[in-house]
Write a protein that holds these residues in place. Structure first.
Motif, PDB file in Angstrom:
ATOM      1  N   GLN A  73       0.814  -1.231   0.000  1.00 43.65           N
ATOM      2  CA  GLN A  73       0.000   0.000   0.000  1.00 43.65           C
ATOM      3  C   GLN A  73       0.844   1.277   0.000  1.00 43.65           C
ATOM      4  OE1 GLN A  73      -3.143   0.309   3.076  1.00 43.65           O
ATOM      5  NE2 GLN A  73      -2.481   2.441   3.409  1.00 43.65           N
ATOM      6  N   VAL A  74       1.991   1.260   0.714  1.00 44.86           N
ATOM      7  CA  VAL A  74       2.745   2.504   0.950  1.00 44.86           C
ATOM      8  C   VAL A  74       4.048   2.510   0.150  1.00 44.86           C
ATOM      9  CG1 VAL A  74       3.756   4.026   2.696  1.00 44.86           C
ATOM     10  CG2 VAL A  74       1.771   2.608   3.288  1.00 44.86           C
ATOM     11  N   GLN A  75       4.184   3.512  -0.711  1.00 36.84           N
ATOM     12  CA  GLN A  75       5.412   3.698  -1.495  1.00 36.84           C
ATOM     13  C   GLN A  75       6.354   4.617  -0.714  1.00 36.84           C
ATOM     14  OE1 GLN A  75       5.863   2.099  -4.244  1.00 36.84           O
ATOM     15  NE2 GLN A  75       3.827   1.567  -4.982  1.00 36.84           N
ATOM     16  N   ILE A  76       7.635   4.231  -0.630  1.00 42.81           N
ATOM     17  CA  ILE A  76       8.595   4.986   0.192  1.00 42.81           C
ATOM     18  C   ILE A  76       9.753   5.471  -0.685  1.00 42.81           C
ATOM     19  CG2 ILE A  76      10.212   4.851   2.143  1.00 42.81           C
ATOM     20  CD1 ILE A  76       8.326   2.435   3.079  1.00 42.81           C
ATOM     21  N   VAL A  77      10.105   6.744  -0.529  1.00 47.08           N
ATOM     22  CA  VAL A  77      11.258   7.300  -1.258  1.00 47.08           C
ATOM     23  C   VAL A  77      12.224   7.963  -0.280  1.00 47.08           C
ATOM     24  CG1 VAL A  77       9.997   7.650  -3.429  1.00 47.08           C
ATOM     25  CG2 VAL A  77      10.097   9.518  -1.758  1.00 47.08           C
ATOM     26  N   GLY A  78      13.518   7.945  -0.636  1.00 50.60           N
ATOM     27  CA  GLY A  78      14.554   8.592   0.164  1.00 50.60           C
ATOM     28  C   GLY A  78      15.533   9.310  -0.747  1.00 50.60           C
ATOM     29  N   VAL A  79      16.629   9.760  -0.157  1.00 50.55           N
ATOM     30  CA  VAL A  79      17.686  10.420  -0.930  1.00 50.55           C
ATOM     31  C   VAL A  79      19.039   9.891  -0.427  1.00 50.55           C
ATOM     32  CG1 VAL A  79      18.824  12.606  -1.489  1.00 50.55           C
ATOM     33  CG2 VAL A  79      16.336  12.520  -1.290  1.00 50.55           C
ATOM     34  N   ASP A  80      19.910   9.505  -1.334  1.00 50.03           N
ATOM     35  CA  ASP A  80      21.316   9.128  -1.129  1.00 50.03           C
ATOM     36  C   ASP A  80      21.745   8.103  -2.162  1.00 50.03           C
ATOM     37  OD1 ASP A  80      21.902  10.777   1.010  1.00 50.03           O
ATOM     38  OD2 ASP A  80      21.716   9.203   2.530  1.00 50.03           O
ATOM     39  N   GLY A  81      20.824   7.148  -2.451  1.00 50.61           N
ATOM     40  CA  GLY A  81      21.209   6.050  -3.339  1.00 50.61           C
ATOM     41  C   GLY A  81      22.196   5.127  -2.658  1.00 50.61           C
ATOM     42  N   SER A  82      22.002   4.899  -1.341  1.00 48.29           N
ATOM     43  CA  SER A  82      22.921   4.047  -0.581  1.00 48.29           C
ATOM     44  C   SER A  82      22.723   2.577  -0.953  1.00 48.29           C
ATOM     45  CB  SER A  82      22.679   4.226   0.919  1.00 48.29           C
ATOM     46  OG  SER A  82      21.420   3.667   1.267  1.00 48.29           O
ATOM     47  N   ASP A  83      23.705   1.750  -0.619  1.00 48.70           N
ATOM     48  CA  ASP A  83      23.610   0.312  -0.922  1.00 48.70           C
ATOM     49  C   ASP A  83      22.404  -0.322  -0.234  1.00 48.70           C
ATOM     50  OD1 ASP A  83      25.819   0.481  -2.520  1.00 48.70           O
ATOM     51  OD2 ASP A  83      27.224  -0.286  -1.025  1.00 48.70           O
ATOM     52  N   ASP A  84      22.155   0.066   1.019  1.00 53.22           N
ATOM     53  CA  ASP A  84      21.013  -0.502   1.746  1.00 53.22           C
ATOM     54  C   ASP A  84      19.698  -0.120   1.086  1.00 53.22           C
ATOM     55  OD1 ASP A  84      22.709  -1.664   3.556  1.00 53.22           O
ATOM     56  OD2 ASP A  84      22.433  -0.151   5.122  1.00 53.22           O
ATOM     57  N   ALA A  85      19.610   1.118   0.618  1.00 51.60           N
ATOM     58  CA  ALA A  85      18.387   1.560  -0.059  1.00 51.60           C
ATOM     59  C   ALA A  85      18.227   0.820  -1.386  1.00 51.60           C
ATOM     60  CB  ALA A  85      18.418   3.057  -0.291  1.00 51.60           C
ATOM     61  N   LYS A  86      19.329   0.661  -2.117  1.00 54.82           N
ATOM     62  CA  LYS A  86      19.261  -0.077  -3.388  1.00 54.82           C
ATOM     63  C   LYS A  86      18.752  -1.494  -3.157  1.00 54.82           C
ATOM     64  CE  LYS A  86      22.865   2.440  -5.884  1.00 54.82           C
ATOM     65  NZ  LYS A  86      24.301   2.441  -6.215  1.00 54.82           N
ATOM     66  N   ALA A  87      19.228  -2.120  -2.083  1.00 57.07           N
ATOM     67  CA  ALA A  87      18.776  -3.482  -1.758  1.00 57.07           C
ATOM     68  C   ALA A  87      17.270  -3.488  -1.473  1.00 57.07           C
ATOM     69  CB  ALA A  87      19.555  -4.022  -0.561  1.00 57.07           C
ATOM     70  N   ALA A  88      16.804  -2.483  -0.708  1.00 58.19           N
ATOM     71  CA  ALA A  88      15.373  -2.398  -0.380  1.00 58.19           C
ATOM     72  C   ALA A  88      14.542  -2.153  -1.643  1.00 58.19           C
ATOM     73  CB  ALA A  88      15.137  -1.283   0.644  1.00 58.19           C
ATOM     74  N   ILE A  89      15.070  -1.342  -2.556  1.00 58.23           N
ATOM     75  CA  ILE A  89      14.369  -1.068  -3.825  1.00 58.23           C
ATOM     76  C   ILE A  89      14.311  -2.341  -4.668  1.00 58.23           C
ATOM     77  CG2 ILE A  89      14.497   0.214  -6.018  1.00 58.23           C
ATOM     78  CD1 ILE A  89      15.817   2.538  -4.308  1.00 58.23           C
ATOM     79  N   ALA A  90      15.434  -3.051  -4.742  1.00 63.66           N
ATOM     80  CA  ALA A  90      15.487  -4.293  -5.526  1.00 63.66           C
ATOM     81  C   ALA A  90      14.522  -5.342  -4.973  1.00 63.66           C
ATOM     82  CB  ALA A  90      16.917  -4.844  -5.532  1.00 63.66           C
ATOM     83  N   GLU A  91      14.320  -5.326  -3.644  1.00 60.23           N
ATOM     84  CA  GLU A  91      13.382  -6.282  -3.011  1.00 60.23           C
ATOM     85  C   GLU A  91      11.933  -5.811  -3.094  1.00 60.23           C
ATOM     86  OE1 GLU A  91      14.717  -6.738   1.038  1.00 60.23           O
ATOM     87  OE2 GLU A  91      16.712  -7.353   0.391  1.00 60.23           O
ATOM     88  N   GLY A  92      11.717  -4.618  -3.668  1.00 57.20           N
ATOM     89  CA  GLY A  92      10.352  -4.110  -3.776  1.00 57.20           C
ATOM     90  C   GLY A  92       9.798  -3.501  -2.501  1.00 57.20           C
TER      91      GLY A  92
END
Length: 293
Positions: free
Chosen positions: A227-246
């Motif tokens: 239901q909830v789409q989340i956005v951040g700023v940095d493009g960190s490795d942890d964020a990339k992993a979370a994005i790749a996992e949906g």
């Protein structure tokens, strides 16, 4: 101002002639964040052999940062690089540098005062990029909450870029905006409260990736990832992993290594009495499911 520049130029000439070590002061806002570690790596790669970077971590404490800068002034640094914890509180430190004839370069986050130069991501653009991604992902409608840290101008620019992008979608409503201390652990309880207050929430903007990951943890434990789409700023490795996992929609990436190296290159120009650009912007780009892996 000109007198300080002349003094800096004279000092630079003397230093170059005598071959003595140039000390460059670096005040880091928070070295526990991987982003800042990358900036420091960029700085170290650009420093000339034999010169010394005096690097001090403020640990997100504005008062400690002021003391750190005073210490570096006493150590005789030739130029001071500052990433302010609080863009307004830093004023007295900038004045102390001016009084000591030490030019100031802001990196990562701009200052509201007259300084030699600023080297930072185009943070307004970063906010716009994730705002546009959010608008498209929500098909232009829904309730959105924002976790901000607007005392730092860099984060305020991101928030404003996001808001301006969202304004293009009249059916998206920003229902909540909360100032937080940036970080995963600090964002988590705030995100949990927002989810309880707004059961239909469709999106969350966080000022940086660690804070966005706190939102991810809250949304995941509430079983609302669909239901909830989340956005951040940095493009960190942890964020990339979370994005790749949906688990996270997108992040606006920065190039911290380049911020660090350009800041040091600019410092050398200032020391040498060369003209430098007042506002050096390092571009940002969107990381989403298409390029996160």
């Amino acid at each position: 101002e000109d007198a300080a520049a002349d003094a800096a130029a004279d000092t630079a000439t003397d230093t170059a002639a005598s071959g003595e070590t140039i000390k460059i002061g670096v005040s880091v806002a928070d070295q526990s964040n991987p982003f800042y570690i990358d900036i420091v790596d960029g700085m170290e790669s650009a420093a000339k052999d034999g010169d010394e970077l005096v690097i001090v971590d403020a640990g997100f404490d504005a008062a400690k940062q002021l003391n750190d800068i005073d210490d570096m002034i006493q150590q005789g640094v030739k130029v001071m690089l500052i990433d302010p914890v609080d863009s307004n509180a830093i004023k007295s430190a900038v004045e102390a540098c001016d009084a000591a004839g030490i030019p100031v370069i802001a990196y990562n986050s701009p200052l509201n005062f007259e300084i030699a130069s600023t080297v930072a991501t185009d943070n307004y653009l970063a906010g716009q990029l994730v705002g546009e991604a959010m608008g498209k992902a929500l098909d232009g409608k829904g309730e959105v909450a924002m976790l901000t840290y607007n005392v730092a101008e860099v984060c305020l620019d991101r928030a404003n870029g996001f808001k301006d992008a969202i304004a293009e979608y009249p059916d998206i409503k920003i229902v909540e905006e909360q100032e937080i201390q940036p970080g995963t652990d600090t964002a988590l309880p705030v995100a949990e409260n927002i989810l309880q207050a707004y059961p239909d929430l469709a999106g969350m903007f966080a000022l940086n990736d660690p804070s966005a990951l706190g939102c991810v943890a809250a949304v995941e434990s509430a079983n609302l990832l669909d239901q909830v789409q989340i956005v951040g700023v940095d493009g960190s490795d942890d964020a990339k992993a979370a994005i790749a996992e949906g688990k996270m929609l997108a992040s606006a990436a920065q190039d911290p290594v380049q911020i660090g190296s350009v800041a040091i290159e600019t410092a050398y120009k200032v020391i040498a009495g060369e003209e430098v650009e007042k506002d050096i912007k390092i571009p940002s780009y969107l990381v989403d499911a298409s390029n996160a892996k």
